[in-house]
Design a protein around this motif. Structure first.
Motif, PDB file in Angstrom:
ATOM      1  N   SER A 153       0.845  -1.197   0.000  1.00 47.99           N
ATOM      2  CA  SER A 153       0.000   0.000   0.000  1.00 47.99           C
ATOM      3  C   SER A 153       0.878   1.243   0.000  1.00 47.99           C
ATOM      4  CB  SER A 153      -0.894   0.012   1.244  1.00 47.99           C
ATOM      5  OG  SER A 153      -1.783  -1.070   1.209  1.00 47.99           O
ATOM      6  N   ILE A 154       0.502   2.197  -0.803  1.00 48.91           N
ATOM      7  CA  ILE A 154       1.219   3.463  -0.857  1.00 48.91           C
ATOM      8  C   ILE A 154       0.432   4.476  -0.050  1.00 48.91           C
ATOM      9  CG2 ILE A 154       2.032   5.315  -2.364  1.00 48.91           C
ATOM     10  CD1 ILE A 154       2.183   3.150  -4.591  1.00 48.91           C
ATOM     11  N   GLY A 155       1.034   4.995   1.004  1.00 50.42           N
ATOM     12  CA  GLY A 155       0.341   5.988   1.824  1.00 50.42           C
ATOM     13  C   GLY A 155      -0.910   5.434   2.485  1.00 50.42           C
ATOM     14  N   LEU A 156      -0.813   4.248   3.046  1.00 53.45           N
ATOM     15  CA  LEU A 156      -1.958   3.577   3.667  1.00 53.45           C
ATOM     16  C   LEU A 156      -2.636   4.477   4.695  1.00 53.45           C
ATOM     17  CD1 LEU A 156      -3.605   0.993   4.017  1.00 53.45           C
ATOM     18  CD2 LEU A 156      -1.928   0.265   5.715  1.00 53.45           C
ATOM     19  N   ARG A 157      -3.955   4.600   4.551  1.00 52.12           N
ATOM     20  CA  ARG A 157      -4.748   5.382   5.484  1.00 52.12           C
ATOM     21  C   ARG A 157      -5.746   4.455   6.154  1.00 52.12           C
ATOM     22  NH1 ARG A 157      -6.076  10.884   2.412  1.00 52.12           N
ATOM     23  NH2 ARG A 157      -6.332  11.608   4.533  1.00 52.12           N
ATOM     24  N   LEU A 158      -5.995   4.692   7.420  1.00 53.76           N
ATOM     25  CA  LEU A 158      -6.850   3.801   8.203  1.00 53.76           C
ATOM     26  C   LEU A 158      -8.124   4.507   8.663  1.00 53.76           C
ATOM     27  CD1 LEU A 158      -3.979   2.258  10.342  1.00 53.76           C
ATOM     28  CD2 LEU A 158      -5.059   1.257   8.331  1.00 53.76           C
ATOM     29  N   GLY A 159      -9.074   3.719   9.152  1.00 59.45           N
ATOM     30  CA  GLY A 159     -10.333   4.273   9.657  1.00 59.45           C
ATOM     31  C   GLY A 159     -11.152   4.895   8.547  1.00 59.45           C
ATOM     32  N   PHE A 160     -11.874   5.968   8.879  1.00 59.48           N
ATOM     33  CA  PHE A 160     -12.746   6.603   7.891  1.00 59.48           C
ATOM     34  C   PHE A 160     -11.969   7.304   6.781  1.00 59.48           C
ATOM     35  CE2 PHE A 160     -15.827   6.004  11.279  1.00 59.48           C
ATOM     36  CZ  PHE A 160     -16.916   5.559  10.559  1.00 59.48           C
ATOM     37  N   ASP A 161     -10.674   7.501   6.959  1.00 60.72           N
ATOM     38  CA  ASP A 161      -9.848   8.107   5.911  1.00 60.72           C
ATOM     39  C   ASP A 161      -9.393   7.095   4.868  1.00 60.72           C
ATOM     40  OD1 ASP A 161      -9.974  10.682   6.908  1.00 60.72           O
ATOM     41  OD2 ASP A 161      -8.240  10.392   8.208  1.00 60.72           O
ATOM     42  N   CYS A 162      -9.710   5.821   5.060  1.00 65.42           N
ATOM     43  CA  CYS A 162      -9.218   4.773   4.160  1.00 65.42           C
ATOM     44  C   CYS A 162      -9.893   4.765   2.803  1.00 65.42           C
ATOM     45  CB  CYS A 162      -9.394   3.397   4.796  1.00 65.42           C
ATOM     46  SG  CYS A 162     -11.111   2.818   4.778  1.00 65.42           S
ATOM     47  N   CYS A 163     -11.173   5.008   2.790  1.00 62.08           N
ATOM     48  CA  CYS A 163     -11.988   4.695   1.622  1.00 62.08           C
ATOM     49  C   CYS A 163     -12.547   5.945   0.958  1.00 62.08           C
ATOM     50  CB  CYS A 163     -13.156   3.811   2.040  1.00 62.08           C
ATOM     51  SG  CYS A 163     -12.661   2.391   3.035  1.00 62.08           S
ATOM     52  N   SER A 164     -12.410   5.987  -0.344  1.00 61.63           N
ATOM     53  CA  SER A 164     -12.947   7.098  -1.119  1.00 61.63           C
ATOM     54  C   SER A 164     -14.472   7.069  -1.111  1.00 61.63           C
ATOM     55  CB  SER A 164     -12.442   6.990  -2.557  1.00 61.63           C
ATOM     56  OG  SER A 164     -13.059   7.958  -3.373  1.00 61.63           O
ATOM     57  N   LYS A 165     -15.083   8.244  -1.153  1.00 57.37           N
ATOM     58  CA  LYS A 165     -16.535   8.302  -1.310  1.00 57.37           C
ATOM     59  C   LYS A 165     -16.926   7.775  -2.683  1.00 57.37           C
ATOM     60  CE  LYS A 165     -17.425  11.992   1.929  1.00 57.37           C
ATOM     61  NZ  LYS A 165     -17.974  13.329   2.142  1.00 57.37           N
ATOM     62  N   ALA A 166     -15.956   7.714  -3.585  1.00 53.63           N
ATOM     63  CA  ALA A 166     -16.173   7.183  -4.934  1.00 53.63           C
ATOM     64  C   ALA A 166     -15.527   5.799  -5.064  1.00 53.63           C
ATOM     65  CB  ALA A 166     -15.607   8.146  -5.970  1.00 53.63           C
ATOM     66  N   SER A 167     -15.598   4.996  -4.008  1.00 56.31           N
ATOM     67  CA  SER A 167     -15.025   3.648  -4.053  1.00 56.31           C
ATOM     68  C   SER A 167     -15.657   2.851  -5.177  1.00 56.31           C
ATOM     69  CB  SER A 167     -15.252   2.920  -2.728  1.00 56.31           C
ATOM     70  OG  SER A 167     -14.488   3.515  -1.709  1.00 56.31           O
ATOM     71  N   ILE A 168     -14.845   2.033  -5.821  1.00 60.21           N
ATOM     72  CA  ILE A 168     -15.302   1.254  -6.966  1.00 60.21           C
ATOM     73  C   ILE A 168     -15.538  -0.202  -6.591  1.00 60.21           C
ATOM     74  CG2 ILE A 168     -14.629   0.408  -9.251  1.00 60.21           C
ATOM     75  CD1 ILE A 168     -13.172   3.159  -9.548  1.00 60.21           C
ATOM     76  N   SER A 169     -14.636  -0.764  -5.771  1.00 59.77           N
ATOM     77  CA  SER A 169     -14.819  -2.172  -5.426  1.00 59.77           C
ATOM     78  C   SER A 169     -14.263  -2.500  -4.056  1.00 59.77           C
ATOM     79  CB  SER A 169     -14.154  -3.074  -6.479  1.00 59.77           C
ATOM     80  OG  SER A 169     -12.756  -2.959  -6.404  1.00 59.77           O
ATOM     81  N   PHE A 170     -14.914  -3.483  -3.446  1.00 58.42           N
ATOM     82  CA  PHE A 170     -14.468  -4.107  -2.199  1.00 58.42           C
ATOM     83  C   PHE A 170     -14.439  -5.605  -2.470  1.00 58.42           C
ATOM     84  CE2 PHE A 170     -16.557  -0.225  -0.740  1.00 58.42           C
ATOM     85  CZ  PHE A 170     -15.699   0.236   0.232  1.00 58.42           C
ATOM     86  N   HIS A 171     -13.446  -6.291  -1.955  1.00 60.96           N
ATOM     87  CA  HIS A 171     -13.391  -7.745  -2.110  1.00 60.96           C
ATOM     88  C   HIS A 171     -14.070  -8.414  -0.912  1.00 60.96           C
ATOM     89  CE1 HIS A 171     -10.276  -8.295  -5.361  1.00 60.96           C
ATOM     90  NE2 HIS A 171     -10.326  -6.994  -5.203  1.00 60.96           N
TER      91      HIS A 171
END
Length: 97
Positions: A57-75
């Motif tokens: 991961s490049i610049g890994l962010r955790l918690g609510f900062d992890c995921c874009s509001k425009a997320s495309i996919s979750f596995h």
């Protein structure tokens, strides 16, 4: 291709074909393509340096900062959970605050 490193092999093939990777994070550097289900990302602790997720991961962010509001996919999302997420995102009435 059945190999636990299938993503690495696909990246290798694309690179050999002249296709280089792009940064797909949003303008706030939050991920759009996520390797775990949403709840896992929200509660994920800082991975140890030996963990693959921390290493790749490049610049890994955790918690609510992890995921874009425009997320495309979750596995790793089961079909019923995916339908619930879709209903919450696209079919719940929105209130003005």
């Amino acid at each position: 291709l059945r190999d636990p490193r299938e993503d690495v092999w696909i990246a290798h093939c694309l690179y050999r074909a002249g296709i280089e990777p792009l940064d797909t994070r949003d303008d706030q550097l939050r991920e759009r393509f996520l390797p775990f289900w949403p709840g896992k990302h929200l509660s994920l602790p800082q991975p140890p340096p030996s963990d693959w997720y921390g290493q790749y991961s490049i610049g890994l962010r955790l918690g609510f900062d992890c995921c874009s509001k425009a997320s495309i996919s979750f596995h790793y999302i089961k079909a019923d959970d995916l339908r619930r997420m879709f209903a919450l995102i696209y079919h719940c009435p929105r209130r003005k605050m």
